[in-house]
Write an enzyme that holds these catalytic residues in place. Structure first.
Site, PDB file in Angstrom:
ATOM      1  N   HIS A  90      -2.054 -13.319  -2.154  1.00 36.97           N
ATOM      2  CA  HIS A  90      -2.282 -11.879  -2.382  1.00 36.97           C
ATOM      3  C   HIS A  90      -3.303 -11.731  -3.499  1.00 36.97           C
ATOM      4  O   HIS A  90      -2.969 -11.693  -4.678  1.00 36.97           O
ATOM      5  CB  HIS A  90      -0.957 -11.204  -2.743  1.00 36.97           C
ATOM      6  N   GLU A 116       5.409  -1.050  -2.308  1.00 38.87           N
ATOM      7  CA  GLU A 116       5.021  -1.195  -3.720  1.00 38.87           C
ATOM      8  C   GLU A 116       5.369   0.116  -4.430  1.00 38.87           C
ATOM      9  O   GLU A 116       6.290   0.183  -5.224  1.00 38.87           O
ATOM     10  CB  GLU A 116       3.534  -1.510  -3.845  1.00 38.87           C
ATOM     11  N   ASP A 171      -2.776 -10.574  -7.430  1.00 44.45           N
ATOM     12  CA  ASP A 171      -3.193  -9.251  -6.954  1.00 44.45           C
ATOM     13  C   ASP A 171      -4.634  -8.942  -7.361  1.00 44.45           C
ATOM     14  O   ASP A 171      -5.570  -9.196  -6.615  1.00 44.45           O
ATOM     15  CB  ASP A 171      -2.217  -8.187  -7.462  1.00 44.45           C
ATOM     16  N   ASP A 172      -4.818  -8.367  -8.551  1.00 45.98           N
ATOM     17  CA  ASP A 172      -6.141  -8.039  -9.099  1.00 45.98           C
ATOM     18  C   ASP A 172      -6.203  -8.594 -10.520  1.00 45.98           C
ATOM     19  O   ASP A 172      -6.036  -7.862 -11.501  1.00 45.98           O
ATOM     20  CB  ASP A 172      -6.347  -6.520  -9.122  1.00 45.98           C
TER      21      ASP A 172
END
Length: 335
Positions: free
Chosen positions: A14, A197, A275-276
């Site tokens: 992810h 989420e 994720d980021d």
């Protein structure tokens, strides 16, 4: 335990490539492309990376993506992330990219996919990191827009393994994209989606029942529904959980209250991801290290998370087994 995690063979499932955009690289590319950004220094960009919710983050995220213009830009962005993978014993990664973020600005699909995929090819050869690409549809846009992206991707489908669904979850349920997912599956793409989420457990149900997804990105709110948890276990659907992202966006107030351990205990197939990472304060190893400390996870639990990351990757079975054997050997020698 920190050393055990750092040397642990693992996969990352992810990761948004636009969300790996470190301030230094953003500043460099903006200058190279002579693009005005509202920051005078790397430090100012770092300060702007502090936010309180998903929408605040997305506003900064799309602004940063706006400096990416050429194939070289997308190459540099991707290769920079893959270099970090190599230093963290990330043996395989599955990279999400958002074509609409760029095509809406007049950047061609070809420019985006060629820059990213060339970096992946070079990283496999030079760094020993394998990768697959996930083309994500932006859920705040229309299904019609997603269909345009699907059409644009067809000439490059040999470079794309799966489709995903990201961006603002609230008010944009998976069912909104039922038709484009059916079409994507016919093209040969594996269906994945963000769900649960900020959205409710119902969105996860929609993702697995309407979109027929094979892996849930995030999925925290699945725990709201016992029947859903049982169904995810029964269908053997993994969750790509992102601890530091969850606290940065206040999905979870504190890592000590993160549901990851509970998920494991319930039999859910959980993986740990960043994720980021440029925006959420840490690459994948930091996510492992911080969640281990917060929840006092055992070496076996950390091993299980890494095992899941390979087992529920989109790799061919022979390659999965190769990585699983490597992990097994490492764990046996470092219990």
């Amino acid at each position: 335990m920190k050393t055990f995690i750092e040397n642990l063979p693992k996969a990352e499932l992810h990761l948004h490539i636009e969300g790996s955009f470190e301030p230094e690289l953003m500043f460099k590319i903006a200058k190279r492309n002579k693009i005005e950004i509202p920051y005078n220094s790397v430090e100012e960009i770092e300060e702007a990376y502090k936010f309180n919710c998903l929408q605040d983050f997305l506003d900064i995220y799309y602004q940063g993506a706006g400096v990416l213009i050429t194939e070289q830009d997308f190459y540099d962005l991707t290769y920079s992330y893959l270099e970090k993978c190599a230093t963290q014993n990330v043996r395989h990664t599955e990279i999400m990219f958002d074509p609409q973020t760029h095509t809406e600005r007049g950047i061609s699909f070809k420019t985006v996919i060629n820059g990213i995929s060339k970096a992946c090819d070079d990283a496999k050869e030079k760094l020993g990191v394998s990768s697959l690409l996930i083309m994500s549809y932006l859920r705040h846009l229309s299904e019609e827009d997603a269909f345009k992206t699907l059409e644009q991707s067809i000439p490059y489908k040999d470079k794309i393994k799966a489709v995903g669904l990201d961006s603002s979850e609230k008010g944009n349920p998976p069912s909104k994209f039922k038709n484009v997912y059916e079409a994507s599956i016919k093209v040969g793409y594996i269906p994945l989606a963000h769900a649960g989420e900020e959205g409710p457990a119902e969105y996860v149900w929609e993702a697995i029942d309407i979109l027929d997804i094979k892996r849930i990105d995030h999925g925290n709110n699945s725990l709201q529904d016992k029947n859903l948890v049982n169904e995810l276990v029964k269908r053997d659907i993994a969750l790509t959980v992102c601890p530091l992202s969850n606290t940065a966006l206040q999905v979870v107030d504190n890592l000590k209250n993160h549901p990851l351990k509970k998920m494991l205990d319930l039999g859910l197939k959980v993986t740990v991801n960043s994720d980021d990472p440029a925006y959420f304060g840490g690459q994948v190893n930091k996510n492992y290290i911080e969640i281990q400390k917060a929840l006092d996870l055992s070496k076996f639990e950390i091993y299980t998370l890494a095992k899941n990351s390979f087992q529920y990757s989109l790799l061919e079975n022979s390659k999965k087994q190769q990585y699983l054997n490597e992990l097994e050997l490492y764990y046996t020698n470092n219990k």
